[in-house]
Scaffold this active site. Structure first.
Site, mmCIF file in Angstrom:
data_model
loop_
_atom_site.group_PDB
_atom_site.id
_atom_site.type_symbol
_atom_site.label_atom_id
_atom_site.label_comp_id
_atom_site.label_asym_id
_atom_site.label_seq_id
_atom_site.Cartn_x
_atom_site.Cartn_y
_atom_site.Cartn_z
ATOM 1 C CG ASP A 198 -2.737 3.161 6.431
ATOM 2 O OD1 ASP A 198 -3.348 4.090 5.864
ATOM 3 O OD2 ASP A 198 -3.309 2.246 7.021
ATOM 4 C CG HIS A 199 -3.201 6.301 0.919
ATOM 5 N ND1 HIS A 199 -3.703 5.033 0.821
ATOM 6 C CD2 HIS A 199 -4.188 7.124 0.524
ATOM 7 C CE1 HIS A 199 -4.938 5.087 0.373
ATOM 8 N NE2 HIS A 199 -5.269 6.339 0.183
ATOM 9 C CG HIS B 192 -6.836 2.931 4.560
ATOM 10 N ND1 HIS B 192 -5.478 3.056 4.544
ATOM 11 C CD2 HIS B 192 -7.188 2.599 3.284
ATOM 12 C CE1 HIS B 192 -5.024 2.802 3.324
ATOM 13 N NE2 HIS B 192 -6.043 2.521 2.544
HETATM 14 N N1 LIG Z 1 -5.765 1.402 -5.754
HETATM 15 C C1 LIG Z 1 -5.600 2.227 -4.733
HETATM 16 O O1 LIG Z 1 -6.138 3.351 -4.697
HETATM 17 C C2 LIG Z 1 -4.738 1.825 -3.600
HETATM 18 C C3 LIG Z 1 -4.135 0.581 -3.513
HETATM 19 N N2 LIG Z 1 -3.305 0.282 -2.476
HETATM 20 C C4 LIG Z 1 -2.607 -1.004 -2.387
HETATM 21 O O2 LIG Z 1 -1.805 -1.197 -3.550
HETATM 22 C C5 LIG Z 1 -1.681 -2.584 -3.855
HETATM 23 C C6 LIG Z 1 -2.073 -2.783 -5.306
HETATM 24 O O3 LIG Z 1 -3.407 -2.346 -5.479
HETATM 25 P P1 LIG Z 1 -3.989 -1.902 -6.878
HETATM 26 O O4 LIG Z 1 -2.977 -1.207 -7.698
HETATM 27 O O5 LIG Z 1 -5.228 -1.193 -6.593
HETATM 28 O O6 LIG Z 1 -4.333 -3.310 -7.503
HETATM 29 P P2 LIG Z 1 -4.328 -3.838 -9.012
HETATM 30 O O7 LIG Z 1 -5.345 -4.915 -9.077
HETATM 31 O O8 LIG Z 1 -4.471 -2.709 -9.960
HETATM 32 O O9 LIG Z 1 -2.909 -4.532 -9.101
HETATM 33 C C7 LIG Z 1 -1.687 -3.880 -9.417
HETATM 34 C C8 LIG Z 1 -0.935 -4.700 -10.447
HETATM 35 O O10 LIG Z 1 -0.535 -5.925 -9.857
HETATM 36 C C9 LIG Z 1 -0.609 -6.985 -10.802
HETATM 37 N N3 LIG Z 1 -1.535 -7.994 -10.261
HETATM 38 C C10 LIG Z 1 -2.855 -7.870 -10.032
HETATM 39 N N4 LIG Z 1 -3.356 -8.992 -9.484
HETATM 40 C C11 LIG Z 1 -2.324 -9.845 -9.364
HETATM 41 C C12 LIG Z 1 -2.199 -11.166 -8.849
HETATM 42 N N5 LIG Z 1 -3.240 -11.823 -8.355
HETATM 43 N N6 LIG Z 1 -0.974 -11.733 -8.870
HETATM 44 C C13 LIG Z 1 0.096 -11.061 -9.354
HETATM 45 N N7 LIG Z 1 0.028 -9.803 -9.845
HETATM 46 C C14 LIG Z 1 -1.160 -9.210 -9.847
HETATM 47 C C15 LIG Z 1 -1.153 -6.386 -12.091
HETATM 48 O O11 LIG Z 1 -0.054 -6.086 -12.927
HETATM 49 P P3 LIG Z 1 0.440 -7.034 -14.111
HETATM 50 O O12 LIG Z 1 -0.636 -8.019 -14.412
HETATM 51 O O13 LIG Z 1 0.729 -6.108 -15.240
HETATM 52 O O14 LIG Z 1 1.661 -7.651 -13.558
HETATM 53 C C16 LIG Z 1 -1.779 -5.079 -11.643
HETATM 54 O O15 LIG Z 1 -1.719 -4.076 -12.634
HETATM 55 C C17 LIG Z 1 -2.597 -3.306 -2.878
HETATM 56 O O16 LIG Z 1 -1.807 -3.840 -1.864
HETATM 57 C C18 LIG Z 1 -3.512 -2.207 -2.345
HETATM 58 O O17 LIG Z 1 -3.911 -2.448 -1.016
HETATM 59 C C19 LIG Z 1 -3.039 1.191 -1.494
HETATM 60 C C20 LIG Z 1 -3.605 2.430 -1.523
HETATM 61 C C21 LIG Z 1 -4.517 2.839 -2.547
HETATM 62 O O1 LIG Z 2 -6.093 1.747 -0.030
HETATM 63 C C1 LIG Z 2 -7.039 1.952 -0.758
HETATM 64 O O2 LIG Z 2 -7.528 3.188 -0.840
HETATM 65 C C2 LIG Z 2 -8.343 3.594 -1.940
HETATM 66 C C3 LIG Z 2 -9.035 4.889 -1.517
HETATM 67 O O3 LIG Z 2 -8.104 5.880 -1.215
HETATM 68 P P1 LIG Z 2 -8.530 7.405 -1.171
HETATM 69 O O4 LIG Z 2 -7.315 8.098 -0.734
HETATM 70 O O5 LIG Z 2 -8.930 7.754 -2.576
HETATM 71 O O6 LIG Z 2 -9.668 7.511 -0.228
HETATM 72 C C4 LIG Z 2 -9.345 2.526 -2.305
HETATM 73 O O7 LIG Z 2 -10.001 2.878 -3.502
HETATM 74 C C5 LIG Z 2 -8.640 1.209 -2.503
HETATM 75 O O8 LIG Z 2 -9.603 0.182 -2.667
HETATM 76 C C6 LIG Z 2 -7.763 0.833 -1.346
HETATM 77 O O9 LIG Z 2 -6.914 -0.237 -1.728
#
Ligand SMILES: NC(=O)C1=CN([C@@H]2O[C@H](COP(=O)(O)OP(=O)(O)OC[C@H]3O[C@@H](n4cnc5c(N)ncnc54)[C@H](OP(=O)(O)O)[C@@H]3O)[C@@H](O)[C@H]2O)C=CC1
Ligand SMILES: O=C1O[C@H](COP(=O)(O)O)[C@@H](O)[C@H](O)[C@H]1O
Length: 384
Positions: free
Chosen positions: A210-211, A273
């Protein structure tokens, strides 16, 4: 505003003698040799905004050495190595072009699905080729898999890692898996996920992340609360009127509907978070700073939270959410939520904790607002 001069106190910034001897006792033999870091979901938002930039920071600080460490991106999207490098280049800040290029050259991309063996076979082959390249000591391999993916695919991806990509048993080293939040969708699915991962990996191989716990403000909370004589006697219902823990972002899903729409803002932000921050604000003093002792106090305060009153919950969805092509047209997923937690214990009875999170709001901020009660006999009232 810091506390006493205990050498092991977090505010002193010094390491206690016991932790130095712990370090000496560590067996570092499995910490040498080729390290392969695999970012699954490399095409996504987390990967470009946080995972690759974090790896780049480590590279800049000398913790990732060319030759010893190899980085692999894996996702379904069809891309070349250079395609992935270009996608993340703009997010890697503060370096010369030369340094940046050296880092990007460490990265390779493999495309494949999350639930069939083909892609993972190719991934394993690519990792193994790097492990046996001339720079690396034979017989050593450390493999770290970071799941930057929606949790719905964790079970199938973990099965694939287990079947195709583990560090060979003839090698020294290890295989570790980092799992992102949210951990499931509800209690049943979290327990199911836990059981599924538990069948595939030992607990020591699994890292749940959990960042927000790594943020400076959040890390300082324990010091503020437990090493500070000003706050110690004030941190209770006699002095505090309410607490607000707020997350707001000034951008929407931006193409993340594939993940976000399955979960919504409560599971994306509040359940993990904000709840972690809530625990650190509200829990009692842990016996020590060991993870187990801190966890125990978190569990106790969570157990003291009363059932949420539906009248104290607000949900919303921002205008334009469904214009994102990755969001289904009929989506009812909340992008805003506010919920009041009431802690039924001696310290907090009667003090509302408001947890609030929203996307596409007017500003970007994460804050903890502790509102103290008015001072009695206020002589400034007429000035407001
Ligand atoms: N974005 C953020 O700032 C943060 C995100 N997270 C966590 O990271 C994880 C990913 O989030 P995030 O990167 O934002 O999400 P994305 O929607 O960008 O998904 C990441 C990748 O997963 C694949 N994907 C997306 N949807 C699906 C689906 N329904 N089924 C299978 N593959 C899928 C896609 O890759 P492809 O189609 O190329 O396979 C996509 O590029 C989550 O669990 C989120 O809670 C945690 C901290 C911060
Ligand atoms: O875990 C997540 O965090 C980001 C926000 O992170 P921050 O460090 O930039 O505050 C959020 O955008 C995203 O939806 C969520 O999956």
């Amino acid at each position: 505003m810091s506390g006493g001069s205990d050498v092991s106190s977090p505010s002193s910034g010094r390491i206690s003698t016991s932790s130095l001897s712990d370090l000496k006792d560590l067996d570092l033999s499995s910490e040498s040799g080729c390290l392969s870091i695999v970012v699954l979901g490399a095409s996504g938002d987390l990967a470009k905004k946080k995972t690759f930039p974090a790896l780049f920071n480590l590279f800049q600080q000398g913790f990732i050495q060319s030759g010893e460490v190899h980085i692999f991106g894996y996702a379904r999207s069809d891309m070349s190595d250079d395609g992935l490098r270009e996608r993340i280049r703009g997010y890697l800040k503060g370096a010369s072009d030369e340094h940046l290029s050296q880092f990007l050259q460490l990265i390779k991309y493999v495309s494949g699905s999350y639930d069939s063996g083909e892609g993972f076979e190719v991934l394993n082959k690519t990792i193994s080729e790097n492990e046996t390249s001339e720079n690396n000591q034979p017989g050593n391999s450390r493999r770290l898999f970071y799941l930057a993916l929606p949790p719905s695919v964790y079970p199938s991806v973990c099965k694939m890692i287990r079947s195709y990509c583990m560090t060979p048993s003839s090698h020294t080293g290890w295989t570790r898996v980092i799992v992102e939040k949210p951990f499931g969708k509800d209690l049943d699915s979290a327990e199911e996920l836990s059981a599924q991962l538990g069948e595939l990996f030992d607990e020591e191989q699994l890292y749940r992340i959990d960042h927000y716990l790594g943020k400076e403000l959040v890390q300082n909370l324990l010091v503020l609360r437990f090493a500070n004589r000003f706050f110690l006697p004030l941190w209770n219902r006699d002095n505090i009127d309410n607490v607000q823990i707020v997350f707001r972002e000034d951008f929407g899903t931006d193409g993340r509907g594939g993940y976000f729409d399955q979960y919504g803002i409560i599971r994306d932000i509040i359940q993990n978070h904000l709840l972690q921050v809530f625990c650190l604000v509200a829990m009692e003093k842990p016996v020590s700073l060991s993870p187990e002792h801190i966890r125990d106090e978190k569990v106790k305060v969570l157990q003291s939270v009363s059932c949420i009153n539906h009248d104290e919950v607000v949900l919303g969805q921002y205008d334009g959410y469904k214009d994102d092509p990755t969001v289904p047209n009929e989506s009812n997923t909340p992008t805003f939520a506010s919920v009041v937690l009431r802690v039924h214990n001696e310290r907090w009875d009667g003090v509302p904790f408001v947890l609030k999170a929203g996307k596409a709001l007017s500003s970007k901020k994460a804050e903890i607002r502790v509102q103290f009660k008015d001072a009695p006999g206020d002589i400034f009232r007429c000035m407001y």
